[in-house]
Design an enzyme around this catalytic site. Structure first.
Site, PDB file in Angstrom:
ATOM      1  N   ASP A  93       4.255   3.544   2.732  1.00  0.00           N
ATOM      2  CA  ASP A  93       5.381   3.758   3.651  1.00  0.00           C
ATOM      3  C   ASP A  93       6.265   2.504   3.666  1.00  0.00           C
ATOM      4  OD1 ASP A  93       4.619   1.855   5.785  1.00  0.00           O
ATOM      5  OD2 ASP A  93       2.981   3.220   6.230  1.00  0.00           O
ATOM      6  N   HIS A 108       0.101  -0.700  -3.796  1.00  0.00           N
ATOM      7  CA  HIS A 108      -0.140   0.681  -4.235  1.00  0.00           C
ATOM      8  C   HIS A 108       1.161   1.472  -4.412  1.00  0.00           C
ATOM      9  CE1 HIS A 108      -4.587   0.601  -2.658  1.00  0.00           C
ATOM     10  NE2 HIS A 108      -4.440   0.022  -3.829  1.00  0.00           N
TER      11      HIS A 108
HETATM   12  C1  BJW Z   1      -7.080   1.595  12.758  1.00  0.00           C
HETATM   13  C2  BJW Z   1      -6.266   2.368  13.545  1.00  0.00           C
HETATM   14  C3  BJW Z   1      -5.550   1.697  14.523  1.00  0.00           C
HETATM   15  C4  BJW Z   1      -7.161   3.690  12.193  1.00  0.00           C
HETATM   16  N1  BJW Z   1      -5.694   0.381  14.652  1.00  0.00           N
HETATM   17  N2  BJW Z   1      -7.211   0.299  12.898  1.00  0.00           N
HETATM   18  C5  BJW Z   1     -16.703   2.537  -8.139  1.00  0.00           C
HETATM   19  C6  BJW Z   1     -16.911   1.321  -7.491  1.00  0.00           C
HETATM   20  C7  BJW Z   1     -15.844   0.441  -7.236  1.00  0.00           C
HETATM   21  C8  BJW Z   1     -14.559   0.773  -7.609  1.00  0.00           C
HETATM   22  C9  BJW Z   1     -14.366   1.980  -8.247  1.00  0.00           C
HETATM   23  C10 BJW Z   1     -15.414   2.839  -8.506  1.00  0.00           C
HETATM   24  N3  BJW Z   1     -14.904   3.940  -9.128  1.00  0.00           N
HETATM   25  C11 BJW Z   1     -13.567   3.782  -9.256  1.00  0.00           C
HETATM   26  C12 BJW Z   1     -13.229   2.583  -8.729  1.00  0.00           C
HETATM   27  C13 BJW Z   1     -11.869   2.015  -8.640  1.00  0.00           C
HETATM   28  C14 BJW Z   1     -11.002   2.753  -7.652  1.00  0.00           C
HETATM   29  C15 BJW Z   1     -11.721   2.802  -6.295  1.00  0.00           C
HETATM   30  O1  BJW Z   1     -11.673   1.874  -5.507  1.00  0.00           O
HETATM   31  N4  BJW Z   1     -12.368   3.907  -5.983  1.00  0.00           N
HETATM   32  C16 BJW Z   1     -13.127   4.012  -4.736  1.00  0.00           C
HETATM   33  C17 BJW Z   1     -12.837   5.358  -4.099  1.00  0.00           C
HETATM   34  C18 BJW Z   1     -14.570   3.762  -5.048  1.00  0.00           C
HETATM   35  N5  BJW Z   1      -9.776   1.997  -7.542  1.00  0.00           N
HETATM   36  C19 BJW Z   1      -8.761   2.212  -8.349  1.00  0.00           C
HETATM   37  O2  BJW Z   1      -8.772   3.084  -9.196  1.00  0.00           O
HETATM   38  C20 BJW Z   1      -7.595   1.255  -8.246  1.00  0.00           C
HETATM   39  N6  BJW Z   1      -7.301   0.711  -9.509  1.00  0.00           N
HETATM   40  C21 BJW Z   1      -8.173  -0.063 -10.149  1.00  0.00           C
HETATM   41  O3  BJW Z   1      -9.259  -0.358  -9.697  1.00  0.00           O
HETATM   42  O4  BJW Z   1      -7.689  -0.553 -11.333  1.00  0.00           O
HETATM   43  C22 BJW Z   1      -8.562  -1.374 -12.135  1.00  0.00           C
HETATM   44  C23 BJW Z   1      -8.569  -2.827 -11.762  1.00  0.00           C
HETATM   45  C24 BJW Z   1      -9.508  -3.642 -12.305  1.00  0.00           C
HETATM   46  C25 BJW Z   1      -9.558  -4.995 -11.972  1.00  0.00           C
HETATM   47  C26 BJW Z   1      -8.633  -5.535 -11.094  1.00  0.00           C
HETATM   48  C27 BJW Z   1      -7.684  -4.728 -10.581  1.00  0.00           C
HETATM   49  C28 BJW Z   1      -7.669  -3.377 -10.894  1.00  0.00           C
HETATM   50  C29 BJW Z   1      -6.361   1.969  -7.762  1.00  0.00           C
HETATM   51  C30 BJW Z   1      -6.500   2.397  -6.348  1.00  0.00           C
HETATM   52  C31 BJW Z   1      -5.293   3.213  -5.921  1.00  0.00           C
HETATM   53  C32 BJW Z   1      -5.461   3.685  -4.501  1.00  0.00           C
HETATM   54  N7  BJW Z   1      -4.415   4.515  -4.185  1.00  0.00           N
HETATM   55  C33 BJW Z   1      -4.409   5.154  -2.873  1.00  0.00           C
HETATM   56  C34 BJW Z   1      -3.511   6.395  -2.948  1.00  0.00           C
HETATM   57  C35 BJW Z   1      -2.083   6.068  -2.995  1.00  0.00           C
HETATM   58  C36 BJW Z   1      -1.344   7.315  -3.041  1.00  0.00           C
HETATM   59  C37 BJW Z   1      -0.994   7.853  -1.716  1.00  0.00           C
HETATM   60  O5  BJW Z   1      -0.796   7.115  -0.744  1.00  0.00           O
HETATM   61  O6  BJW Z   1      -0.903   9.053  -1.688  1.00  0.00           O
HETATM   62  O7  BJW Z   1      -3.974   4.260  -1.861  1.00  0.00           O
HETATM   63  S1  BJW Z   1      -5.993   5.669  -2.303  1.00  0.00           S
HETATM   64  C38 BJW Z   1      -5.704   5.416  -0.618  1.00  0.00           C
HETATM   65  O8  BJW Z   1      -6.694   4.497  -0.155  1.00  0.00           O
HETATM   66  C39 BJW Z   1      -4.340   4.729  -0.536  1.00  0.00           C
HETATM   67  C40 BJW Z   1      -4.675   3.576   0.371  1.00  0.00           C
HETATM   68  O9  BJW Z   1      -3.726   2.533   0.156  1.00  0.00           O
HETATM   69  C41 BJW Z   1      -6.067   3.226   0.020  1.00  0.00           C
HETATM   70  C42 BJW Z   1      -6.797   2.420   1.057  1.00  0.00           C
HETATM   71  O10 BJW Z   1      -7.003   3.164   2.210  1.00  0.00           O
HETATM   72  P1  BJW Z   1      -6.930   2.447   3.628  1.00  0.00           P
HETATM   73  O11 BJW Z   1      -5.582   1.893   3.813  1.00  0.00           O
HETATM   74  O12 BJW Z   1      -8.070   1.530   3.789  1.00  0.00           O
HETATM   75  O13 BJW Z   1      -7.029   3.703   4.624  1.00  0.00           O
HETATM   76  P2  BJW Z   1      -8.298   4.459   5.215  1.00  0.00           P
HETATM   77  O14 BJW Z   1      -7.847   5.759   5.741  1.00  0.00           O
HETATM   78  O15 BJW Z   1      -9.428   4.466   4.276  1.00  0.00           O
HETATM   79  O16 BJW Z   1      -8.763   3.561   6.436  1.00  0.00           O
HETATM   80  C43 BJW Z   1      -7.977   3.415   7.605  1.00  0.00           C
HETATM   81  C44 BJW Z   1      -8.622   2.348   8.448  1.00  0.00           C
HETATM   82  O17 BJW Z   1      -7.786   2.101   9.554  1.00  0.00           O
HETATM   83  C45 BJW Z   1      -9.993   2.752   8.995  1.00  0.00           C
HETATM   84  O18 BJW Z   1     -10.899   1.667   8.786  1.00  0.00           O
HETATM   85  C46 BJW Z   1      -9.744   2.972  10.496  1.00  0.00           C
HETATM   86  O19 BJW Z   1     -10.852   2.582  11.299  1.00  0.00           O
HETATM   87  C47 BJW Z   1      -8.577   2.064  10.731  1.00  0.00           C
HETATM   88  N8  BJW Z   1      -7.698   2.484  11.809  1.00  0.00           N
HETATM   89  N9  BJW Z   1      -6.401   3.714  13.127  1.00  0.00           N
HETATM   90  C48 BJW Z   1      -6.575  -0.265  13.798  1.00  0.00           C
HETATM   91  N10 BJW Z   1      -4.741   2.383  15.363  1.00  0.00           N
END
Ligand code: BJW
Length: 232
Positions: A93, A108
């Site tokens: 956003d 991202h």
């Molecule tokens: C509050 C609140 C309030 C609520 N006050 N708090 C196995 C092991 C490890 C890694 C991998 C694996 N298999 C694959 C991977 C890698 C993969 C990955 O991590 N997968 C996991 C699922 C395991 N990652 C990737 O593929 C990334 N690329 C990559 O690794 O490339 C290789 C590389 C190698 C070496 C160095 C660098 C790179 C790419 C990741 C792309 C993520 N994209 C997304 C989607 C974007 C599209 C879209 O928006 O539609 O991005 S995924 C989604 O999750 C989005 C977010 O940015 C991201 C993180 O989520 P976030 O922000 O943490 O949200 P939530 O909902 O999970 O949590 C919200 C939090 O807020 C909660 O904790 C609540 O408690 C809190 N909260 N209200 C305070 N009012």
């Protein structure tokens, strides 16, 4: 103030109180969509119409939301802090931008940008995208895709992020669950560099044990308070 270099990582939780659903909450954004359908390159190849529509709907939602007190407090911190300040957001956003944050990394991607699939050139994008959306940089054109980092793709500006994590002495993560890498690893990198680490969240994250300090509650309440402390 004892800190000379601050890195802040934000996630969906900071925008939750502006009305944007988080990813992993039970009523989360992806409830009706499997992650692999809308946030992987394979999903895009399989059903472009669905992915374009998913991001069109989210782009439209940006017109209905406003930055909240937490976004505004971080912009104030940047404005008044005398040392280095870097804000890394996983959010696509534009609420940090609209609150006035300047040294901001959208690791991202951004909903309001589109990318040429052939040249990689990035365009501003405020309207809907679809299969017929064309760039003006190549011919024949392969079209434009949302400028979003999907699973399996490399997040943006990793070299700059790594450098900032190496030199920071305060790392703060706000509203991120620690489920998605490499962002979930930033706290470890900052700790290795000797930084103090503070977690601000509604509940414990997957990586909470790496933080020195935890502040649990709502971002709109906790972030302005933390900023006030840092600037006092
Ligand atoms: C509050 C609140 C309030 C609520 N006050 N708090 C196995 C092991 C490890 C890694 C991998 C694996 N298999 C694959 C991977 C890698 C993969 C990955 O991590 N997968 C996991 C699922 C395991 N990652 C990737 O593929 C990334 N690329 C990559 O690794 O490339 C290789 C590389 C190698 C070496 C160095 C660098 C790179 C790419 C990741 C792309 C993520 N994209 C997304 C989607 C974007 C599209 C879209 O928006 O539609 O991005 S995924 C989604 O999750 C989005 C977010 O940015 C991201 C993180 O989520 P976030 O922000 O943490 O949200 P939530 O909902 O999970 O949590 C919200 C939090 O807020 C909660 O904790 C609540 O408690 C809190 N909260 N209200 C305070 N009012």
């Amino acid at each position: 103030m004892k800190y000379s270099s601050i890195v802040i990582l934000t996630g969906a939780g900071i925008s939750a109180e502006s009305g944007i659903k988080t990813f992993r909450d039970s009523d989360g954004l992806w409830e009706n969509h499997k992650i692999e359908e809308v946030a992987t390159p394979e999903g895009f190849i399989k059903n472009q119409k669905l992915v374009y529509e998913f991001y069109n709907q989210r782009r439209k939602q940006l017109r209905e939301v406003e930055p909240n007190k937490a976004h505004i407090a971080l912009a104030e911190l940047e404005k008044n802090f005398k040392g280095r300040f870097t804000l890394i957001t996983q959010n696509v956003d534009n609420l940090h931008d609209r609150a006035g944050s300047k040294n901001l990394i959208h690791m991202h991607g951004e909903l309001l940008k589109a990318r040429c699939q052939e040249s990689g050139k990035i365009y501003d994008c405020t309207d809907n995208l679809d299969q017929s959306s064309k760039c003006d940089c190549c011919s024949p054109t392969n079209g434009l895709r949302p400028h979003i980092v999907w699973f399996g793709e490399m997040p943006l500006e990793m070299a700059r992020i790594t450098m900032e994590l190496k030199r920071c002495n305060l790392f703060i993560a706000i509203g991120t669950s620690g489920n998605v890498y490499p962002a979930a690893n930033f706290v470890r990198q900052a700790k290795l560099a000797g930084a103090r680490a503070i977690e601000v969240n509604k509940e414990t994250s997957q990586v909470y044990n790496h933080f020195d300090e935890h502040r649990y509650g709502l971002a709109t309440e906790l972030v302005p308070k933390l900023v006030e402390e840092l600037l006092s």
